[in-house]
Design an enzyme around this catalytic site. Structure first.
Site, mmCIF file in Angstrom:
data_model
loop_
_atom_site.group_PDB
_atom_site.id
_atom_site.type_symbol
_atom_site.label_atom_id
_atom_site.label_comp_id
_atom_site.label_asym_id
_atom_site.label_seq_id
_atom_site.Cartn_x
_atom_site.Cartn_y
_atom_site.Cartn_z
ATOM 1 N N THR A 163 0.822 -1.212 0.000
ATOM 2 C CA THR A 163 0.000 0.000 0.000
ATOM 3 C C THR A 163 0.858 1.264 0.000
ATOM 4 O O THR A 163 0.754 2.114 -0.889
ATOM 5 C CB THR A 163 -0.927 0.003 1.242
ATOM 6 N N VAL A 164 1.718 1.384 1.014
ATOM 7 C CA VAL A 164 2.488 2.626 1.167
ATOM 8 C C VAL A 164 3.611 2.703 0.124
ATOM 9 O O VAL A 164 3.836 3.754 -0.481
ATOM 10 C CB VAL A 164 3.054 2.753 2.602
ATOM 11 N N LYS A 181 6.014 1.662 13.026
ATOM 12 C CA LYS A 181 5.957 2.008 14.458
ATOM 13 C C LYS A 181 6.229 0.810 15.346
ATOM 14 O O LYS A 181 6.827 0.920 16.413
ATOM 15 C CB LYS A 181 4.610 2.633 14.831
ATOM 16 N N GLU A 232 8.495 9.823 10.116
ATOM 17 C CA GLU A 232 7.280 10.646 10.186
ATOM 18 C C GLU A 232 6.004 9.840 9.973
ATOM 19 O O GLU A 232 4.999 10.032 10.655
ATOM 20 C CB GLU A 232 7.361 11.764 9.127
ATOM 21 N N GLY A 272 0.072 8.858 10.249
ATOM 22 C CA GLY A 272 0.147 8.865 8.780
ATOM 23 C C GLY A 272 0.553 10.191 8.176
ATOM 24 O O GLY A 272 1.689 10.624 8.299
ATOM 25 N N ILE A 312 -0.210 13.233 8.931
ATOM 26 C CA ILE A 312 -0.089 14.417 9.797
ATOM 27 C C ILE A 312 1.378 14.584 10.206
ATOM 28 O O ILE A 312 1.959 13.643 10.759
ATOM 29 C CB ILE A 312 -0.958 14.263 11.081
ATOM 30 N N GLU A 331 -8.295 -4.787 9.916
ATOM 31 C CA GLU A 331 -7.605 -6.006 9.480
ATOM 32 C C GLU A 331 -8.489 -7.217 9.768
ATOM 33 O O GLU A 331 -9.369 -7.160 10.637
ATOM 34 C CB GLU A 331 -6.307 -6.181 10.286
ATOM 35 N N ASP A 370 -1.677 -0.779 18.800
ATOM 36 C CA ASP A 370 -1.171 0.092 17.730
ATOM 37 C C ASP A 370 -1.057 1.542 18.248
ATOM 38 O O ASP A 370 -0.037 2.202 18.045
ATOM 39 C CB ASP A 370 -2.131 0.010 16.528
ATOM 40 N N LYS A 422 2.423 3.959 18.910
ATOM 41 C CA LYS A 422 2.587 5.334 18.428
ATOM 42 C C LYS A 422 2.858 6.285 19.603
ATOM 43 O O LYS A 422 3.650 7.221 19.487
ATOM 44 C CB LYS A 422 1.340 5.761 17.656
HETATM 45 N N1 LIG Z 1 -1.065 1.093 5.181
HETATM 46 C C1 LIG Z 1 -1.089 2.232 5.848
HETATM 47 O O1 LIG Z 1 -2.011 3.032 5.705
HETATM 48 C C2 LIG Z 1 0.027 2.581 6.786
HETATM 49 C C3 LIG Z 1 -0.031 3.787 7.524
HETATM 50 C C4 LIG Z 1 1.044 4.141 8.364
HETATM 51 C C5 LIG Z 1 2.114 3.286 8.471
HETATM 52 N N2 LIG Z 1 2.119 2.096 7.780
HETATM 53 C C6 LIG Z 1 3.280 1.226 7.927
HETATM 54 O O2 LIG Z 1 3.917 1.114 6.658
HETATM 55 C C7 LIG Z 1 4.505 -0.175 6.538
HETATM 56 C C8 LIG Z 1 3.996 -0.823 5.241
HETATM 57 O O3 LIG Z 1 2.595 -0.979 5.331
HETATM 58 P P1 LIG Z 1 1.718 -1.420 4.051
HETATM 59 O O4 LIG Z 1 0.305 -1.220 4.470
HETATM 60 O O5 LIG Z 1 2.212 -0.738 2.842
HETATM 61 O O6 LIG Z 1 2.048 -2.973 3.979
HETATM 62 P P2 LIG Z 1 1.642 -3.997 2.824
HETATM 63 O O7 LIG Z 1 0.605 -3.414 1.933
HETATM 64 O O8 LIG Z 1 1.383 -5.301 3.475
HETATM 65 O O9 LIG Z 1 2.980 -4.123 1.939
HETATM 66 C C9 LIG Z 1 4.115 -4.787 2.384
HETATM 67 C C10 LIG Z 1 5.063 -4.961 1.213
HETATM 68 O O10 LIG Z 1 6.298 -5.488 1.713
HETATM 69 C C11 LIG Z 1 6.655 -6.611 0.954
HETATM 70 N N3 LIG Z 1 7.379 -7.538 1.836
HETATM 71 C C12 LIG Z 1 6.923 -8.085 2.993
HETATM 72 N N4 LIG Z 1 7.882 -8.851 3.547
HETATM 73 C C13 LIG Z 1 8.940 -8.782 2.703
HETATM 74 C C14 LIG Z 1 10.221 -9.374 2.691
HETATM 75 N N5 LIG Z 1 10.599 -10.180 3.669
HETATM 76 N N6 LIG Z 1 11.056 -9.086 1.680
HETATM 77 C C15 LIG Z 1 10.676 -8.259 0.681
HETATM 78 N N7 LIG Z 1 9.477 -7.666 0.628
HETATM 79 C C16 LIG Z 1 8.615 -7.942 1.623
HETATM 80 C C17 LIG Z 1 5.371 -7.206 0.426
HETATM 81 O O11 LIG Z 1 5.657 -7.935 -0.737
HETATM 82 P P3 LIG Z 1 4.591 -9.002 -1.317
HETATM 83 O O12 LIG Z 1 3.382 -8.196 -1.682
HETATM 84 O O13 LIG Z 1 5.280 -9.560 -2.516
HETATM 85 O O14 LIG Z 1 4.338 -9.967 -0.229
HETATM 86 C C18 LIG Z 1 4.582 -5.936 0.134
HETATM 87 O O15 LIG Z 1 4.960 -5.433 -1.125
HETATM 88 C C19 LIG Z 1 4.157 -0.929 7.827
HETATM 89 O O16 LIG Z 1 5.211 -0.799 8.741
HETATM 90 C C20 LIG Z 1 2.921 -0.190 8.348
HETATM 91 O O17 LIG Z 1 2.780 -0.281 9.751
HETATM 92 C C21 LIG Z 1 1.112 1.735 6.943
#
Ligand SMILES: NC(=O)c1ccc[n+]([C@@H]2O[C@H](COP(=O)([O-])OP(=O)(O)OC[C@H]3O[C@@H](n4cnc5c(N)ncnc54)[C@H](OP(=O)(O)O)[C@@H]3O)[C@@H](O)[C@H]2O)c1
Length: 440
Positions: free
Chosen positions: A15-16, A108, A132, A137, A139, A193, A204, A208
């Protein structure tokens, strides 16, 4: 170092990660104009390579499944960790730092557990570790605490920092539905989730809060040191009675400087006055209220999660890290955390806090019960501000809903233990703390 282009590698294209790649590819010239820095996206790591490019025009050979192509690649200046989780992210970030790369993360959970160690390592290798996006997120609260409020003693901080809980509580208020029903809808809509435990149990938000406290008070605290309570026991009755009394229930992450140089840290459902700005932060939005001695009360509001808001914060960190690359210095944010490791600001135990309470007892519908409860509360220096008797439960029981004046938590616990021995008290009380300071 005078580099015309700063090379960026991203670990994780979920996602991010996708949002970050979109901004880096689509807003490249805007970033260069605004910051004087040109960023080049060199590599993105994913566990499995996708069939499509997810709507982003990437450079040739950009995608890989091998993290070494980012963390061990001498061409990469900045590593952006967006894989989430603790174990792999921890070891990859360590490797990147040891290889002299500046790091940006939104993780986090990782920083709440290993922040001290990683900031120490970053300092030793003279690189920045920016985070940040890890809290609230889009903010910009991390930078605000670190830079804009650097001349303030932070008196207190109140955060609505978990969008899932705020969405659920808002729906419970607005649609009079029960927790479990809203949770299901939230899961269907992707706001929660499949396993919502970390969100609805307050973990969570607590992770933070650890990051916010590290910056506001230079105190590195751990999850086991403070009170964390989620929203799973909030019923429709609490929502309705709170509203009748002029309050709204929010899950707040709270930090306050108490006398004696201790910090109160707690996460729990909280009654906030319904006319306050915080009470009106609805849906999946986040808000952080910071009260500083010079600046007074401030409120930061925006989207705490999601692809583009979170990516916006990550890219801001990447731009800061690029400046660090150019100037050959680490960012002040890492330094602040490190200073916290040496600070001696302790955590105030929950038993020592003083607050007002909402209490709902289910009691036998008999004369004299209120007097017995009132006497016990009085014996523990807890004075009642108001009482309402609600709805006969059909089984000869009623709800007694009370608001107290300020009382000490340990007295409240002792009083409740004594009250539960009364035959007329039919169940454990619903106890929700009240915060009036956010009423601005
Ligand atoms: N989503 C939000 O709105 C949000 C907001 C604030 C902070 N965050 C933080 O941002 C981070 C990412 O969140 P997300 O929502 O983007 O997660 P996500 O959608 O689950 O994406 C995770 C990505 O990491 C890859 N990945 C996972 N394990 C891996 C490994 N061992 N080696 C290589 N690639 C790997 C996955 O690849 P595959 O797809 O190929 O498995 C996927 O592309 C987290 O720490 C989360 O807490 C997220």
């Amino acid at each position: 170092m005078d580099k015309s282009c700063i090379n960026v590698g991203i670990l994780g294209w979920g996602t991010v990660g996708t949002g970050v790649s979109k901004i880096l590819m689509n807003q490249n010239s805007l970033i260069a104009k605004n910051s004087g820095t040109e960023l080049c996206l060199k590599k993105i790591v994913k566990r499995t390579l996708p069939a499509t490019r997810q709507g982003v025009e990437l450079p040739m050979d950009c995608l890989t499944t091998d993290p070494a192509e980012v963390v061990d690649n001498p061409e990469i200046d900045i590593v952006v960790e967006l894989i989430g989780g603790v174990t792999t992210a921890h070891s990859l970030i360590k490797r990147a730092i040891q290889n002299g790369k500046h790091v940006v993360t939104a993780n986090k959970a990782l920083l709440a557990e290993h922040g001290g160690e990683l900031f120490q390592l970053a300092s030793e290798h003279k690189v920045s570790l920016n985070f940040e996006a890890s809290t609230a997120g889009g903010i910009p609260i991390i930078k605000t605490l670190q830079e804009s409020f650097a001349g303030n003693q932070i008196h207190s901080l109140y955060g609505i920092v978990n969008g899932t809980c705020n969405y659920i509580l808002t729906e419970m208020h607005e649609r009079a539905v029960d927790f479990s029903d809203v949770l299901k809808v939230a899961q269907d809509k992707g706001y929660a989730e499949a396993d919502p435990t970390l969100d609805v149990e307050g973990i969570d938000a607590a992770q933070k809060l650890i990051l916010l406290i590290a910056l506001a008070y230079r105190s590195n605290i751990s999850l086991s040191q403070f009170h964390v309570e989620g929203i799973t026991s909030i019923t429709q009755k609490e929502i309705q009675y709170a509203r009748e009394l002029g309050y709204v229930i929010k899950l707040l992450a709270i930090a306050k400087l108490t006398d004696g140089n201790r910090v109160e840290a707690r996460v729990h459902p909280t009654l906030v006055p319904e006319r306050s700005l915080l009470a009106n932060v609805g849906g999946a939005f986040n808000a952080v209220c910071v009260i500083g001695d010079a600046v007074g009360p401030t409120l930061f509001y925006g989207q705490g999660a999601g692809e583009m808001p979170t990516a916006s914060a990550v890219v801001a960190d990447v731009i800061d890290a690029a400046k660090s690359v150019q100037q050959g210095v680490s960012s002040p944010i890492s330094q602040a955390w490190l200073a916290g490791a040496q600070a001696e600001v302790g955590v105030c135990p929950i038993d020592d806090i003083e607050t007002r309470y909402y209490i709902r007892f289910v009691v036998a519908d008999r004369p004299g019960v209120l007097a017995k409860i009132g006497t016990i509360l009085g014996n523990w220096q807890i004075s009642i501000a108001s009482v309402i008797q609600k709805d006969p439960h059909g089984m000869e029981t009623v709800s007694l809903v009370m608001l107290t004046h300020k009382a000490q938590e340990k007295n409240m616990k002792a009083a409740l233990a004594e009250i539960y021995t009364l035959e007329d008290v039919k169940d454990e009380a619903q106890l929700i703390r009240i915060e009036e300071e956010v009423d601005f």
